[in-house]
Write a protein that holds these residues in place. Structure first.
Motif, PDB file in Angstrom:
ATOM      1  N   GLY A   1      65.376 -18.218  20.176  1.00 44.66           N
ATOM      2  CA  GLY A   1      64.811 -17.136  19.381  1.00 44.66           C
ATOM      3  C   GLY A   1      64.671 -17.444  17.894  1.00 44.66           C
ATOM      4  O   GLY A   1      65.019 -18.531  17.422  1.00 44.66           O
ATOM      5  N   VAL A   2      64.166 -16.469  17.156  1.00 43.73           N
ATOM      6  CA  VAL A   2      63.906 -16.682  15.730  1.00 43.73           C
ATOM      7  C   VAL A   2      65.200 -16.840  14.930  1.00 43.73           C
ATOM      8  O   VAL A   2      65.179 -17.331  13.796  1.00 43.73           O
ATOM      9  CB  VAL A   2      63.070 -15.529  15.125  1.00 43.73           C
ATOM     10  CG1 VAL A   2      61.698 -15.465  15.779  1.00 43.73           C
ATOM     11  CG2 VAL A   2      63.793 -14.188  15.242  1.00 43.73           C
ATOM     12  N   GLU A   3      66.329 -16.459  15.523  1.00 39.09           N
ATOM     13  CA  GLU A   3      67.608 -16.589  14.805  1.00 39.09           C
ATOM     14  C   GLU A   3      68.064 -18.042  14.702  1.00 39.09           C
ATOM     15  O   GLU A   3      68.950 -18.374  13.908  1.00 39.09           O
ATOM     16  CB  GLU A   3      68.698 -15.774  15.509  1.00 39.09           C
ATOM     17  CG  GLU A   3      68.485 -14.272  15.497  1.00 39.09           C
ATOM     18  CD  GLU A   3      67.533 -13.814  16.597  1.00 39.09           C
ATOM     19  OE1 GLU A   3      67.168 -14.650  17.453  1.00 39.09           O
ATOM     20  OE2 GLU A   3      67.141 -12.625  16.581  1.00 39.09           O
ATOM     21  N   THR A   4      67.475 -18.932  15.488  1.00 39.09           N
ATOM     22  CA  THR A   4      67.938 -20.313  15.497  1.00 39.09           C
ATOM     23  C   THR A   4      67.716 -20.992  14.154  1.00 39.09           C
ATOM     24  O   THR A   4      66.707 -20.765  13.488  1.00 39.09           O
ATOM     25  CB  THR A   4      67.246 -21.126  16.612  1.00 39.09           C
ATOM     26  OG1 THR A   4      67.862 -22.415  16.703  1.00 39.09           O
ATOM     27  CG2 THR A   4      65.755 -21.310  16.338  1.00 39.09           C
ATOM     28  N   ARG A   5      68.690 -21.813  13.766  1.00 38.20           N
ATOM     29  CA  ARG A   5      68.549 -22.688  12.595  1.00 38.20           C
ATOM     30  C   ARG A   5      68.476 -24.152  13.042  1.00 38.20           C
ATOM     31  O   ARG A   5      68.376 -25.047  12.196  1.00 38.20           O
ATOM     32  CB  ARG A   5      69.743 -22.509  11.643  1.00 38.20           C
ATOM     33  CG  ARG A   5      69.896 -21.108  11.075  1.00 38.20           C
ATOM     34  CD  ARG A   5      71.109 -21.029  10.162  1.00 38.20           C
ATOM     35  NE  ARG A   5      70.954 -21.858   8.977  1.00 38.20           N
ATOM     36  CZ  ARG A   5      70.563 -21.395   7.782  1.00 38.20           C
ATOM     37  NH1 ARG A   5      70.293 -20.116   7.622  1.00 38.20           N
ATOM     38  NH2 ARG A   5      70.469 -22.211   6.743  1.00 38.20           N
ATOM     39  N   ASN A   6      68.545 -24.361  14.346  1.00 35.88           N
ATOM     40  CA  ASN A   6      68.599 -25.710  14.883  1.00 35.88           C
ATOM     41  C   ASN A   6      67.205 -26.331  14.889  1.00 35.88           C
ATOM     42  O   ASN A   6      66.270 -25.788  15.481  1.00 35.88           O
ATOM     43  CB  ASN A   6      69.178 -25.674  16.299  1.00 35.88           C
ATOM     44  CG  ASN A   6      69.420 -27.059  16.863  1.00 35.88           C
ATOM     45  OD1 ASN A   6      68.484 -27.806  17.095  1.00 35.88           O
ATOM     46  ND2 ASN A   6      70.683 -27.387  17.091  1.00 35.88           N
ATOM     47  N   ALA A   7      67.077 -27.489  14.242  1.00 35.86           N
ATOM     48  CA  ALA A   7      65.768 -28.138  14.113  1.00 35.86           C
ATOM     49  C   ALA A   7      65.139 -28.451  15.462  1.00 35.86           C
ATOM     50  O   ALA A   7      63.914 -28.394  15.611  1.00 35.86           O
ATOM     51  CB  ALA A   7      65.910 -29.417  13.280  1.00 35.86           C
ATOM     52  N   ASP A   8      65.962 -28.791  16.459  1.00 35.08           N
ATOM     53  CA  ASP A   8      65.421 -29.093  17.787  1.00 35.08           C
ATOM     54  C   ASP A   8      64.639 -27.899  18.332  1.00 35.08           C
ATOM     55  O   ASP A   8      63.592 -28.066  18.963  1.00 35.08           O
ATOM     56  CB  ASP A   8      66.548 -29.445  18.759  1.00 35.08           C
ATOM     57  CG  ASP A   8      67.118 -30.833  18.531  1.00 35.08           C
ATOM     58  OD1 ASP A   8      66.520 -31.607  17.747  1.00 35.08           O
ATOM     59  OD2 ASP A   8      68.158 -31.151  19.130  1.00 35.08           O
ATOM     60  N   ASN A   9      65.157 -26.698  18.103  1.00 35.47           N
ATOM     61  CA  ASN A   9      64.505 -25.499  18.609  1.00 35.47           C
ATOM     62  C   ASN A   9      63.241 -25.157  17.822  1.00 35.47           C
ATOM     63  O   ASN A   9      62.392 -24.409  18.316  1.00 35.47           O
ATOM     64  CB  ASN A   9      65.466 -24.314  18.559  1.00 35.47           C
ATOM     65  CG  ASN A   9      66.678 -24.512  19.445  1.00 35.47           C
ATOM     66  OD1 ASN A   9      66.613 -25.190  20.464  1.00 35.47           O
ATOM     67  ND2 ASN A   9      67.803 -23.925  19.060  1.00 35.47           N
ATOM     68  N   GLN A  10      63.129 -25.680  16.624  1.00 34.62           N
ATOM     69  CA  GLN A  10      61.975 -25.379  15.770  1.00 34.62           C
ATOM     70  C   GLN A  10      60.847 -26.398  15.928  1.00 34.62           C
ATOM     71  O   GLN A  10      59.746 -26.187  15.426  1.00 34.62           O
ATOM     72  CB  GLN A  10      62.416 -25.318  14.307  1.00 34.62           C
ATOM     73  CG  GLN A  10      63.374 -24.162  14.033  1.00 34.62           C
ATOM     74  CD  GLN A  10      64.107 -24.280  12.696  1.00 34.62           C
ATOM     75  OE1 GLN A  10      64.246 -25.374  12.152  1.00 34.62           O
ATOM     76  NE2 GLN A  10      64.586 -23.158  12.170  1.00 34.62           N
TER      77      GLN A  10
END
Length: 399
Positions: A117-126
């Motif tokens: 979700g948008v709460e992620t700060r993890n670069a992999d998820n972005q």
């Protein structure tokens, strides 16, 4: 090229780079590198890219299908996102509607959302945001940028800058920050990107993950000194350094000429690509352990392809000397195209996911990595950049 049966000492390696940078002395590989290089034909490059990509699209007709290895994962994770980076690059030189439709379908199947979700700060998820933003640039539909912008905007609103604690993160997220900064003409994206990058470079692991002595990066804090490879050298993982090279290339390709910190990224790019030629194996590949060819030494596609991508881009941009670098990348590409590609388009010699030389071993022609997608993404990036080079060769390559 020299192979390194004897260990390379950090001091002698740094000295050679220093002399090279000062223009006082060319190291011994440079003479060989200046031999004429014959570029592959465009149709031969495209044949490899079409075959390997076709294999993957046929195997994964449902772009939203979960990826099941040791567990089920959604198909918008970083491994698949890297594939789509490569697919969009291929679409850039071979505008087949089915490539575009396949990428759009992937975004739609995930409702243009991010893993966690948008709460992620993890670069992999972005990382998926790179393709979402590419597709938004082609057809500006608000939903394509909605979630990736929301995720990055949440990061802008905090003081935290230690998120990129592993070097792969630079490739996964830096181009997203750069693209948003350009799209919205908002330098906050550029500044936050630099703060995250600089913390990784100079702070993580104690004194940073970049070693200015060797002009290479340790993958994360687990590999900074006193950690050593079996031969006593520092551990520089090939694919990890390939991710950083790709991050610089993709970020520099997006940033305007006057963008803040652009000079830093260009300097980092140049320092790294100057460190790589003498580490190339005689067969064209780079070892998974860049300074220890005895530690799972062997052919490996992903790091090699990322270095080809970076060097071909540098020649295309006029940043690298074609006479020096063309033989390096043509030797590497010839090895990849002739030795890794199976008749059905499956790719051999791809190291599985992980963070160091021992992961995913043994890496062989017939070994199957836990994820097939990112290896193809790396090859597509390399091949399309080389295709552009053949399309518009520098003067040195025409002779």
């Amino acid at each position: 090229m020299h192979s390194f049966s004897a260990p390379i000492t950090r001091r002698t390696f740094a000295q050679s780079l220093g002399l090279l940078g000062a223009g006082l002395l060319l190291p011994d590989w440079a003479g060989a590198a200046q031999q004429p290089a014959k570029l592959p034909r465009k149709k031969d490059i495209l044949k490899v890219l079409t075959l390997t990509n076709g294999y993957f699209m046929q195997k994964w007709p449902d772009t939203g299908k979960e990826i099941v290895t040791n567990k089920a994962r959604p198909s918008n994770i970083w491994t698949r996102a890297v594939y789509y980076e490569g697919l969009m690059a291929l679409y850039g030189v071979d505008k087949q509607k089915r490539y575009y439709d396949y990428a759009v379908d992937w975004g739609q199947k995930h409702q243009w959302g991010l893993n966690r979700g948008v709460e992620t700060r993890n670069a992999d998820n972005q990382c998926c945001g790179q393709t979402y933003l590419d597709l938004h640039a082609i057809d500006p539909q608000p939903e394509r940028v909605r979630d990736i912008k929301a995720s990055i905007d949440r990061m802008l609103q905090t003081e935290q800058v230690d998120d990129w604690w592993w070097i792969d993160a630079l490739q996964m997220a830096m181009p997203v920050f750069a693209r948003l900064g350009v799209m919205y003409q908002d330098e906050r994206y550029f500044e936050k990107m630099f703060q995250l990058y600089d913390y990784a470079k100079t702070r993580h692991g104690g004194n940073g993950l970049f070693n200015p002595e060797d002009n290479l990066w340790w993958r994360d804090k687990d590999f900074v000194p006193p950690y050593k490879e079996p031969n006593g050298e520092d551990c520089y993982w090939s694919r990890g350094n390939g991710w950083v090279v790709a991050a610089m290339v993709r970020t520099l390709s997006i940033l305007p000429p006057n963008a803040p910190h652009r000079a830093e990224y260009q300097q980092m790019y140049l320092r790294m690509v100057q460190a790589l030629p003498r580490l190339q194996r005689p067969d064209g590949y780079w070892n998974v352990s860049l300074h220890d060819p005895t530690h799972f030494g062997g052919k490996e596609l992903t790091g090699t392809a990322l270095f080809v991508y970076g060097m071909a881009w540098g020649i295309n941009q006029g940043l690298l000397d074609a006479k020096q670098y063309l033989p390096i990348i043509t030797k590497a590409w010839t090895a990849l195209a002739s030795e890794c590609v199976h008749k059905d388009g499956f790719l051999g010699y791809v190291q599985g996911t992980g963070k160091e030389p021992k992961d995913g071993q043994p890496v062989t022609y017939d070994s199957r990595p836990d994820f097939e997608d990112y290896g193809l993404g790396c090859l597509l990036l390399a091949g399309t950049e080389l295709y552009k080079l053949v399309d518009n060769p520098p003067a040195a390559a025409k002779s």
